[in-house]
Design a protein around this motif. Structure first.
Motif, PDB file in Angstrom:
ATOM      1  N   ASP A   8       4.409   6.338   8.393  1.00  0.00           N
ATOM      2  CA  ASP A   8       4.409   6.774   9.956  1.00  0.00           C
ATOM      3  C   ASP A   8       3.714   7.453  10.303  1.00  0.00           C
ATOM      4  O   ASP A   8       4.283   7.878  11.549  1.00  0.00           O
ATOM      5  CB  ASP A   8       5.771   6.172  10.274  1.00  0.00           C
ATOM      6  N   HIS A  10       1.062   7.310  12.010  1.00  0.00           N
ATOM      7  CA  HIS A  10       1.250   6.830  12.924  1.00  0.00           C
ATOM      8  C   HIS A  10      -0.868   7.647  13.696  1.00  0.00           C
ATOM      9  O   HIS A  10      -0.786   7.377  14.698  1.00  0.00           O
ATOM     10  CB  HIS A  10       1.816   6.486  13.940  1.00  0.00           C
ATOM     11  N   ASP A  48       2.832   2.178   8.860  1.00  0.00           N
ATOM     12  CA  ASP A  48       2.493   2.734   9.743  1.00  0.00           C
ATOM     13  C   ASP A  48       1.278   3.507   9.862  1.00  0.00           C
ATOM     14  O   ASP A  48       1.840   4.875   9.947  1.00  0.00           O
ATOM     15  CB  ASP A  48       3.233   2.674  10.350  1.00  0.00           C
ATOM     16  N   HIS A 177       8.786  -1.800   4.025  1.00  0.00           N
ATOM     17  CA  HIS A 177       8.766  -1.213   5.972  1.00  0.00           C
ATOM     18  C   HIS A 177       9.665  -2.157   6.052  1.00  0.00           C
ATOM     19  O   HIS A 177       9.238  -3.486   6.722  1.00  0.00           O
ATOM     20  CB  HIS A 177       6.970  -1.455   6.154  1.00  0.00           C
ATOM     21  N   HIS A 215       9.017   2.958   8.902  1.00  0.00           N
ATOM     22  CA  HIS A 215       9.721   2.366  10.287  1.00  0.00           C
ATOM     23  C   HIS A 215      10.565   3.063  11.007  1.00  0.00           C
ATOM     24  O   HIS A 215      10.302   3.379  11.993  1.00  0.00           O
ATOM     25  CB  HIS A 215      10.117   0.695   9.482  1.00  0.00           C
ATOM     26  N   HIS A 217      11.446   6.184  11.916  1.00  0.00           N
ATOM     27  CA  HIS A 217      10.697   8.196  12.139  1.00  0.00           C
ATOM     28  C   HIS A 217      11.312   9.011  11.906  1.00  0.00           C
ATOM     29  O   HIS A 217      10.870  10.575  12.463  1.00  0.00           O
ATOM     30  CB  HIS A 217       9.852   7.832  13.667  1.00  0.00           C
TER      31      HIS A 217
HETATM   32 MN   LIG Z   1       6.765   3.398  12.318  1.00  0.00          MN
END
Ligand SMILES: [Mn+2]
Length: 392
Positions: A8, A10, A48, A177, A215, A217
């Protein structure tokens, strides 16, 4: 074999409109340093990678430099697409990247074909499952009746188990995920429930030596061998108390041997401050927040003018400001608060709120206007009462 689990990232995400790319670059360098100092062999990133399906050029630059630094530090990288990533875009050139030690697993049809890495104890098979959107993947997985995330994941895992059966003695890692039951969301995740249950059961992964989840955080342990690493940076003020981390997972000849948590550097703290604008700008107790991302709730009795500009003089990384009167949300409680008060008092406090305290002359004018309004209402009422009597 030593595996580092992070997820993640991002890359490209903004925080209340503020660009985080510099912070993201910092934390990816920290991951690369960890790879070097801890002699990590493999870095797994279950989804992600980017924040959006079409990341901008700067985000792609930060991500590529992160991959390069991790690779230069000595680790092979295995990454999958999450619900924020575009599988096709992230996976472009994947077969060429794989030659250089970056394995991008974005194709559902290939999820049961592992990346096999070896050490003195034999093979470790890494199965990278990209994020499985039921609507899109059920045909590809040949389960046309499947609707839920659980059914889809079970179908993918059935294929993976069939492959594992052909590799006696191989140790196994799965990247997925998904929202596994028992996991806790932080509020900065985008929901993956489209008209259905988004959660899947942990039992889907039974028998796998280590399951690297993406997925959710915050770093969390669902079982010794099933974990979320969480994101490397906080992505909401709700995560201000979290300490972000990566897992370092050691395999021996039998499989999972040990897991250690390694905290990632806090690039910039998060502070939620509440007080009058004057107190936020002067009180020594807020000094620690000067370098932080700041969300301020102002309690002044009148709405301060241009509060963000003033706040940023002391807190250059202030990203959010809102005004809440000390009595609470005026929209919700106004009716209760004015209950039992005279009309002139209500009018005076309204004027105070929106403009400043009215003068004596203004209040005299308001009183005359209110008295005239009352007289008019009374005469209307007696006229209509009279009319009713006439027609009755
Ligand atoms: Mn995420």
């Amino acid at each position: 074999m030593r595996i580092l689990h992070t997820s993640d990232w991002h890359i490209g995400r903004t925080f209340h409109g503020v660009d985080l790319l510099a912070d993201q670059a910092r934390v990816l360098s920290a991951v690369a340093e960890l790879v070097a100092t801890e002699s990590v062999d493999v870095v797994v990133v279950p989804g992600d990678i980017y924040d959006r399906s079409i990341p901008n050029a700067d985000a792609i630059g930060v991500c590529n430099r992160g991959f390069e630094a991790i690779r230069a530090a000595g680790a092979t990288i295995i990454a999958t697409s999450g619900n924020h990533d575009s599988p096709a875009r992230l996976g472009a050139g994947a077969s060429f990247a794989a030659v250089g030690g970056l394995h991008l697993c974005t194709r559902v049809a290939d999820a049961h074909r592992p990346i096999v890495l070896s050490d003195d104890d034999g093979d470790v098979a890494f199965y990278g499952i990209p994020y499985l959107e039921p609507e899109i993947t059920r045909a590809e997985l040949e389960v046309p009746q499947a609707h839920s995330h659980a059914e889809i994941l079970d179908a993918a895992m059935a294929r993976i188990r069939a492959d594992i059966a052909t590799r006696p003695g191989a140790r196994t890692v799965v990247l997925a995920h998904a929202f596994v039951i028992g996991g806790e969301a932080t509020g900065s995740e985008r929901s993956i429930s489209v008209g259905g249950v988004e959660t899947v059961s942990m039992s889907a992964f039974d028998g796998i030596d280590y399951v690297a989840l993406g997925h959710l955080h915050s770093p969390q342990t669902l079982s010794e061998s099933v974990r979320y690493s969480g994101s490397p940076l906080p992505y909401s003020f709700g995560e201000s108390s979290h300490r972000k981390a990566a897992w370092i997972v050691d395999f021996d000849a039998k499989g999972l041997a040990a897991v250690h948590r390694h905290e990632l550097p806090l690039v910039r703290g998060l502070s939620r401050l509440t007080g009058t604008i004057e107190s936020l700008l002067t009180d020594i107790e807020y000094a620690a927040a000067e370098a932080h991302y700041v969300s301020a709730t102002l309690t002044d009795t009148t709405r301060p003018v241009d509060p963000m500009r003033k706040l940023r003089e002391r807190f250059p990384h202030a990203v959010h400001v809102e005004w809440a009167r000390p009595e609470g949300n005026p929209e919700l409680h106004y009716r209760e608060r004015v209950h039992g008060r005279r009309d002139t008092e209500v009018a005076a406090s309204f004027l105070t709120d929106v403009r400043g305290t009215p003068s004596k002359g203004e209040m005299a004018w308001v009183e005359r206007a209110l008295a005239a309004a009352v007289r008019e209402t009374d005469s209307e009422r007696s006229e209509s009462v009279g009319a009713t009597e006439l027609t009755a």
